[in-house]
Design a protein around this motif. Structure first.
Motif, mmCIF file in Angstrom:
data_model
loop_
_atom_site.group_PDB
_atom_site.id
_atom_site.type_symbol
_atom_site.label_atom_id
_atom_site.label_comp_id
_atom_site.label_asym_id
_atom_site.label_seq_id
_atom_site.Cartn_x
_atom_site.Cartn_y
_atom_site.Cartn_z
ATOM 1 N N SER A 48 0.803 -1.226 0.000
ATOM 2 C CA SER A 48 0.000 0.000 0.000
ATOM 3 C C SER A 48 0.831 1.269 0.000
ATOM 4 O O SER A 48 0.296 2.360 -0.195
ATOM 5 C CB SER A 48 -0.917 0.016 1.230
ATOM 6 O OG SER A 48 -0.147 0.144 2.416
ATOM 7 N N ILE A 50 2.381 2.386 2.660
ATOM 8 C CA ILE A 50 2.472 2.914 4.022
ATOM 9 C C ILE A 50 3.906 2.788 4.513
ATOM 10 O O ILE A 50 4.425 3.678 5.196
ATOM 11 C CB ILE A 50 1.494 2.176 4.954
ATOM 12 C CG1 ILE A 50 0.050 2.509 4.558
ATOM 13 C CG2 ILE A 50 1.746 2.529 6.413
ATOM 14 C CD1 ILE A 50 -0.986 1.713 5.326
ATOM 15 N N ASP A 70 6.619 10.531 -0.102
ATOM 16 C CA ASP A 70 5.497 10.201 0.776
ATOM 17 C C ASP A 70 4.184 10.804 0.287
ATOM 18 O O ASP A 70 3.146 10.134 0.257
ATOM 19 C CB ASP A 70 5.799 10.677 2.198
ATOM 20 C CG ASP A 70 4.698 10.304 3.168
ATOM 21 O OD1 ASP A 70 4.470 9.104 3.366
ATOM 22 O OD2 ASP A 70 4.057 11.223 3.718
ATOM 23 N N ARG A 71 4.190 12.073 -0.105
ATOM 24 C CA ARG A 71 2.952 12.725 -0.535
ATOM 25 C C ARG A 71 2.368 12.039 -1.755
ATOM 26 O O ARG A 71 1.148 11.839 -1.849
ATOM 27 C CB ARG A 71 3.207 14.203 -0.833
ATOM 28 C CG ARG A 71 1.965 14.940 -1.332
ATOM 29 C CD ARG A 71 2.253 16.401 -1.571
ATOM 30 N NE ARG A 71 2.576 17.099 -0.328
ATOM 31 C CZ ARG A 71 2.833 18.405 -0.253
ATOM 32 N NH1 ARG A 71 2.813 19.147 -1.356
ATOM 33 N NH2 ARG A 71 3.114 18.960 0.908
ATOM 34 N N ARG A 73 2.838 8.898 -2.656
ATOM 35 C CA ARG A 73 2.330 7.579 -2.260
ATOM 36 C C ARG A 73 0.957 7.706 -1.609
ATOM 37 O O ARG A 73 0.065 6.887 -1.846
ATOM 38 C CB ARG A 73 3.304 6.878 -1.304
ATOM 39 C CG ARG A 73 4.621 6.460 -1.928
ATOM 40 C CD ARG A 73 5.337 5.393 -1.095
ATOM 41 N NE ARG A 73 5.358 5.691 0.322
ATOM 42 C CZ ARG A 73 6.226 6.500 0.913
ATOM 43 N NH1 ARG A 73 7.167 7.104 0.178
ATOM 44 N NH2 ARG A 73 6.191 6.701 2.213
ATOM 45 N N ARG A 74 0.782 8.728 -0.792
ATOM 46 C CA ARG A 74 -0.530 8.948 -0.172
ATOM 47 C C ARG A 74 -1.591 9.212 -1.231
ATOM 48 O O ARG A 74 -2.729 8.735 -1.127
ATOM 49 C CB ARG A 74 -0.474 10.118 0.823
ATOM 50 C CG ARG A 74 0.299 9.819 2.088
ATOM 51 C CD ARG A 74 -0.086 10.784 3.200
ATOM 52 N NE ARG A 74 0.096 12.183 2.815
ATOM 53 C CZ ARG A 74 1.188 12.884 3.015
ATOM 54 N NH1 ARG A 74 2.247 12.303 3.593
ATOM 55 N NH2 ARG A 74 1.267 14.150 2.659
ATOM 56 N N ARG A 75 -1.220 9.960 -2.269
ATOM 57 C CA ARG A 75 -2.163 10.274 -3.332
ATOM 58 C C ARG A 75 -2.556 8.999 -4.089
ATOM 59 O O ARG A 75 -3.732 8.772 -4.371
ATOM 60 C CB ARG A 75 -1.551 11.298 -4.284
ATOM 61 C CG ARG A 75 -2.524 11.814 -5.341
ATOM 62 C CD ARG A 75 -1.874 12.847 -6.236
ATOM 63 N NE ARG A 75 -1.384 13.992 -5.479
ATOM 64 C CZ ARG A 75 -0.109 14.336 -5.364
ATOM 65 N NH1 ARG A 75 0.828 13.619 -5.964
ATOM 66 N NH2 ARG A 75 0.239 15.397 -4.665
ATOM 67 N N ARG A 77 -2.375 5.974 -2.920
ATOM 68 C CA ARG A 77 -3.130 5.125 -1.995
ATOM 69 C C ARG A 77 -4.606 5.540 -1.938
ATOM 70 O O ARG A 77 -5.497 4.705 -1.986
ATOM 71 C CB ARG A 77 -2.495 5.185 -0.610
ATOM 72 C CG ARG A 77 -3.064 4.196 0.382
ATOM 73 C CD ARG A 77 -2.098 3.935 1.530
ATOM 74 N NE ARG A 77 -1.702 5.130 2.229
ATOM 75 C CZ ARG A 77 -0.460 5.637 2.249
ATOM 76 N NH1 ARG A 77 0.496 5.041 1.564
ATOM 77 N NH2 ARG A 77 -0.175 6.722 2.925
ATOM 78 N N ALA A 78 -4.850 6.831 -1.842
ATOM 79 C CA ALA A 78 -6.230 7.320 -1.761
ATOM 80 C C ALA A 78 -7.000 7.028 -3.037
ATOM 81 O O ALA A 78 -8.196 6.713 -3.000
ATOM 82 C CB ALA A 78 -6.232 8.816 -1.469
#
Length: 219
Positions: A48, A50, A70-71, A73-75, A77-78
């Motif tokens: 994922s 994380i 990181d930013r 990857r968060r995008r 993931r969402a």
């Protein structure tokens, strides 16, 4: 849809995880089994984004997320992943409906429109929570919180569904309903479904079952 190559990750306490190869196609339903503490949850966290591997790669729908900041990857993931966490990870101050819709609060590319709201309510109703949509997590049983967490993972119609003991706190009837929803989502949208489970009674329903000990053994 999911492609893992030469993955390596280690904790400071000495535990390390090595996964040479893991491929899961869109629409495929895969269960991972293995003893507690073997690294199955860590694998989901790496897939994922994380957690970030020390070596190797994790690609989702052709994109290597292990090299992203990181930013980003968060995008991804969402926008791409629905994750059912073992400990639910619900937001205490939000209602059940608000928790299901939470991905739209944090996903910049997700639009919270009436269709999304209707889908959240439909998922909660299918889980028998139609009368409890406005209750907060503290007002729900453990099994009900589990169902809210599953509904949240499915509401965005993700391309990848990751589930960490998604049915562990459910009675037989709700366990079957949860699997039906997870499988329906995979079939409807062509999502890859990767489930960690200790419940061997569920395994015949999956397309493929991977023993984590074999997964970590180089070919």
């Amino acid at each position: 849809m999911i492609a893992v190559r030469d993955l390596r990750f280690a904790y400071s306490g000495g535990f390390s995880l090595d996964v040479p190869v893991l491929d899961i196609d869109g629409g495929e339903r895969v269960a991972v089994i293995g003893p507690s503490g073997s690294g199955k949850t860590t694998l989901l966290n790496l897939v994922s984004g994380i957690k970030v591997p020390e070596a190797g790669s994790v690609s989702l729908d052709g994109q290597d997320i292990s090299i992203l900041p990181d930013r980003s990857r968060r995008r991804v993931r969402a926008a791409t992943i629905g994750f059912v966490f073992q400990e639910f990870a619900l937001v205490d101050y939000l209602t059940a409906e608000g928790n299901v819709l939470y991905p739209y609060r944090i996903g910049a590319g997700l639009r919270l429109d009436q269709a999304a709201r209707n889908r959240a309510r439909d998922l909660l109703s299918r889980f028998g929570l139609g009368e409890k949509m406005q209750r907060r997590p503290a007002q729900l049983s453990q099994g009900e919180r589990q169902r809210v967490a599953i509904a949240r993972a499915l509401v965005t119609r993700p391309k990848v569904i990751l589930a960490d003991e998604a049915t562990g706190n459910l009675d037989p009837a709700n366990k079957a309903a949860a699997l039906d929803l997870l499988f329906d989502q995979a079939a409807e949208t062509g999502a890859a479904l990767l489930c960690v489970t200790h419940d061997h009674e569920l395994l015949p329903r999956f397309d493929r079952v991977i023993d984590f000990a074999d997964l970590r053994t180089p070919a």
